[in-house]
Scaffold this motif. Sequence first.
Motif, PDB file in Angstrom:
ATOM      1  N   ALA A  63       0.834  -1.202   0.000  1.00 59.67           N
ATOM      2  CA  ALA A  63       0.000   0.000   0.000  1.00 59.67           C
ATOM      3  C   ALA A  63       0.871   1.254   0.000  1.00 59.67           C
ATOM      4  O   ALA A  63       0.588   2.225  -0.722  1.00 59.67           O
ATOM      5  CB  ALA A  63      -0.924  -0.012   1.220  1.00 59.67           C
ATOM      6  N   ALA A  64       1.939   1.242   0.793  1.00 69.02           N
ATOM      7  CA  ALA A  64       2.841   2.397   0.840  1.00 69.02           C
ATOM      8  C   ALA A  64       3.530   2.606  -0.494  1.00 69.02           C
ATOM      9  O   ALA A  64       3.706   3.747  -0.946  1.00 69.02           O
ATOM     10  CB  ALA A  64       3.874   2.190   1.948  1.00 69.02           C
ATOM     11  N   ARG A  65       3.930   1.518  -1.138  1.00 64.28           N
ATOM     12  CA  ARG A  65       4.611   1.633  -2.433  1.00 64.28           C
ATOM     13  C   ARG A  65       3.669   2.212  -3.490  1.00 64.28           C
ATOM     14  O   ARG A  65       4.059   3.094  -4.274  1.00 64.28           O
ATOM     15  CB  ARG A  65       5.133   0.260  -2.866  1.00 64.28           C
ATOM     16  CG  ARG A  65       5.941   0.308  -4.151  1.00 64.28           C
ATOM     17  CD  ARG A  65       6.549  -1.050  -4.487  1.00 64.28           C
ATOM     18  NE  ARG A  65       7.376  -0.945  -5.682  1.00 64.28           N
ATOM     19  CZ  ARG A  65       8.640  -0.536  -5.693  1.00 64.28           C
ATOM     20  NH1 ARG A  65       9.227  -0.195  -4.558  1.00 64.28           N
ATOM     21  NH2 ARG A  65       9.320  -0.451  -6.812  1.00 64.28           N
ATOM     22  N   LEU A  66       2.446   1.741  -3.509  1.00 63.92           N
ATOM     23  CA  LEU A  66       1.480   2.249  -4.479  1.00 63.92           C
ATOM     24  C   LEU A  66       1.137   3.711  -4.188  1.00 63.92           C
ATOM     25  O   LEU A  66       0.985   4.522  -5.100  1.00 63.92           O
ATOM     26  CB  LEU A  66       0.225   1.383  -4.457  1.00 63.92           C
ATOM     27  CG  LEU A  66       0.402  -0.061  -4.972  1.00 63.92           C
ATOM     28  CD1 LEU A  66      -0.847  -0.888  -4.693  1.00 63.92           C
ATOM     29  CD2 LEU A  66       0.727  -0.059  -6.466  1.00 63.92           C
ATOM     30  N   SER A  67       1.029   4.050  -2.902  1.00 58.65           N
ATOM     31  CA  SER A  67       0.744   5.443  -2.533  1.00 58.65           C
ATOM     32  C   SER A  67       1.867   6.371  -2.974  1.00 58.65           C
ATOM     33  O   SER A  67       1.620   7.490  -3.427  1.00 58.65           O
ATOM     34  CB  SER A  67       0.535   5.552  -1.021  1.00 58.65           C
ATOM     35  OG  SER A  67      -0.650   4.891  -0.613  1.00 58.65           O
ATOM     36  N   SER A  68       3.111   5.880  -2.848  1.00 53.13           N
ATOM     37  CA  SER A  68       4.256   6.703  -3.245  1.00 53.13           C
ATOM     38  C   SER A  68       4.283   6.940  -4.751  1.00 53.13           C
ATOM     39  O   SER A  68       4.946   7.864  -5.228  1.00 53.13           O
ATOM     40  CB  SER A  68       5.561   6.040  -2.802  1.00 53.13           C
ATOM     41  OG  SER A  68       5.817   4.853  -3.553  1.00 53.13           O
ATOM     42  N   GLN A  69       3.555   6.104  -5.501  1.00 49.70           N
ATOM     43  CA  GLN A  69       3.458   6.268  -6.951  1.00 49.70           C
ATOM     44  C   GLN A  69       2.282   7.160  -7.347  1.00 49.70           C
ATOM     45  O   GLN A  69       1.968   7.284  -8.533  1.00 49.70           O
ATOM     46  CB  GLN A  69       3.326   4.896  -7.613  1.00 49.70           C
ATOM     47  CG  GLN A  69       4.536   3.993  -7.407  1.00 49.70           C
ATOM     48  CD  GLN A  69       4.300   2.564  -7.876  1.00 49.70           C
ATOM     49  OE1 GLN A  69       3.194   2.201  -8.302  1.00 49.70           O
ATOM     50  NE2 GLN A  69       5.327   1.738  -7.800  1.00 49.70           N
ATOM     51  N   GLY A  70       1.652   7.759  -6.351  1.00 50.18           N
ATOM     52  CA  GLY A  70       0.555   8.675  -6.617  1.00 50.18           C
ATOM     53  C   GLY A  70      -0.804   8.016  -6.710  1.00 50.18           C
ATOM     54  O   GLY A  70      -1.781   8.669  -7.109  1.00 50.18           O
ATOM     55  N   LYS A  71      -0.915   6.745  -6.333  1.00 54.84           N
ATOM     56  CA  LYS A  71      -2.190   6.056  -6.407  1.00 54.84           C
ATOM     57  C   LYS A  71      -2.956   6.192  -5.088  1.00 54.84           C
ATOM     58  O   LYS A  71      -2.364   6.219  -4.014  1.00 54.84           O
ATOM     59  CB  LYS A  71      -1.980   4.570  -6.740  1.00 54.84           C
ATOM     60  CG  LYS A  71      -1.324   4.338  -8.101  1.00 54.84           C
ATOM     61  CD  LYS A  71      -1.216   2.856  -8.400  1.00 54.84           C
ATOM     62  CE  LYS A  71      -0.501   2.608  -9.729  1.00 54.84           C
ATOM     63  NZ  LYS A  71      -1.250   3.192 -10.875  1.00 54.84           N
ATOM     64  N   ARG A  72      -4.273   6.251  -5.199  1.00 53.73           N
ATOM     65  CA  ARG A  72      -5.139   6.255  -4.015  1.00 53.73           C
ATOM     66  C   ARG A  72      -5.465   4.801  -3.680  1.00 53.73           C
ATOM     67  O   ARG A  72      -6.016   4.071  -4.519  1.00 53.73           O
ATOM     68  CB  ARG A  72      -6.396   7.063  -4.291  1.00 53.73           C
ATOM     69  CG  ARG A  72      -6.146   8.574  -4.378  1.00 53.73           C
ATOM     70  CD  ARG A  72      -7.301   9.298  -5.010  1.00 53.73           C
ATOM     71  NE  ARG A  72      -7.438   8.936  -6.423  1.00 53.73           N
ATOM     72  CZ  ARG A  72      -8.302   9.502  -7.257  1.00 53.73           C
ATOM     73  NH1 ARG A  72      -9.115  10.450  -6.820  1.00 53.73           N
ATOM     74  NH2 ARG A  72      -8.357   9.117  -8.519  1.00 53.73           N
TER      75      ARG A  72
END
Length: 341
Positions: free
Chosen positions: A160-169
Amino acid sequence: MELVVAIVVGLVVLGIVLGVVLSRRRPAPGPTRRTDGRDPGLATGDRQTATAPTAPSRAPAPGLGGRIRSAFGAGVQDPWNELEGLLVGADVGPSTSARIVGDVRARYGQGDDPSALVGEEVRSILGGPSPLELPTEGLGVVLVVGVNGSGKTTTIGKLAARLSSQGKRVSIANSDTFRAAASEQLGVWAERARAHLVRQARGADPGAVAFDALQAARARGSDVLIVDTAGRLHTKQPLMEELKKVRRVIEKAVGRPPDETLLVLDATTGQNGIAQARAFAEAVEVTGVALTKLDGTAKGGVVLAVRDQLGVPVKVVGTGEGIGDLEPFDSEAFATRLLGG
């Protein structure tokens, strides 16, 4: 007569005086020399700070690559049998080990480095990069499965943190309604990852939680929904049936299967990991492996067998305890680590 007595007394007195004088002039005895060469006159603190002889350091044990080369050294009766044993000992598994030995044997020539040939076979089996496949538009769904203690909750938080860091909700569904404190632990990770958590009371129907999370994720405009599931032994059929139900709920609500179904596999599991992967793959069509606990001495060779026998690639790998310690799987780096020189 009196004269004789006086002379004797005088001699006695003179002897006593001389003895006293000589005793005062005699030097004090020096320190006793010890047989170990240490000065007994040193204070206790000085003796503690004296440099002790250093024991010779033991050479580190050679890695798998070094042991493979040794197996092909002079005097070894059957290097191919030795090689197969080394691979099995590295959790590669009997079937895949036999395949690698056969392929290396067919290519081996005088002067070749057997470890390098094994490394090439390892890379060939693992293949190239296998990134997560999520839709560029609409809601992507990742179903996460695995046995208890494999690091599933931690992996979800890191992902979840990795995806969030890519700008994803990112939204997370806590469909693990069985384990005590599961919701609280996932809540901590969701907060750290800046993800929205959907949960219900303990004991709620996991399929219903997944369905509600899908609706909430759509309403919030989330890009990815990660669905947690209860850790379960792959041998418990009723629990595996429940897992199938969660997948069916997702497929019916979204109109397609989950975009990714990740099996969290502990790198220290050994050959039991093959049985785990086979059971989960049959139940929910696993699309990739998330390999955990590869930051210690774990060999992780089991992923070779999973890839070789089931065709399931490794997608991500956990390399530490931090929230950022999740990386795309690199077969080159893995082969280097596995062989270890």
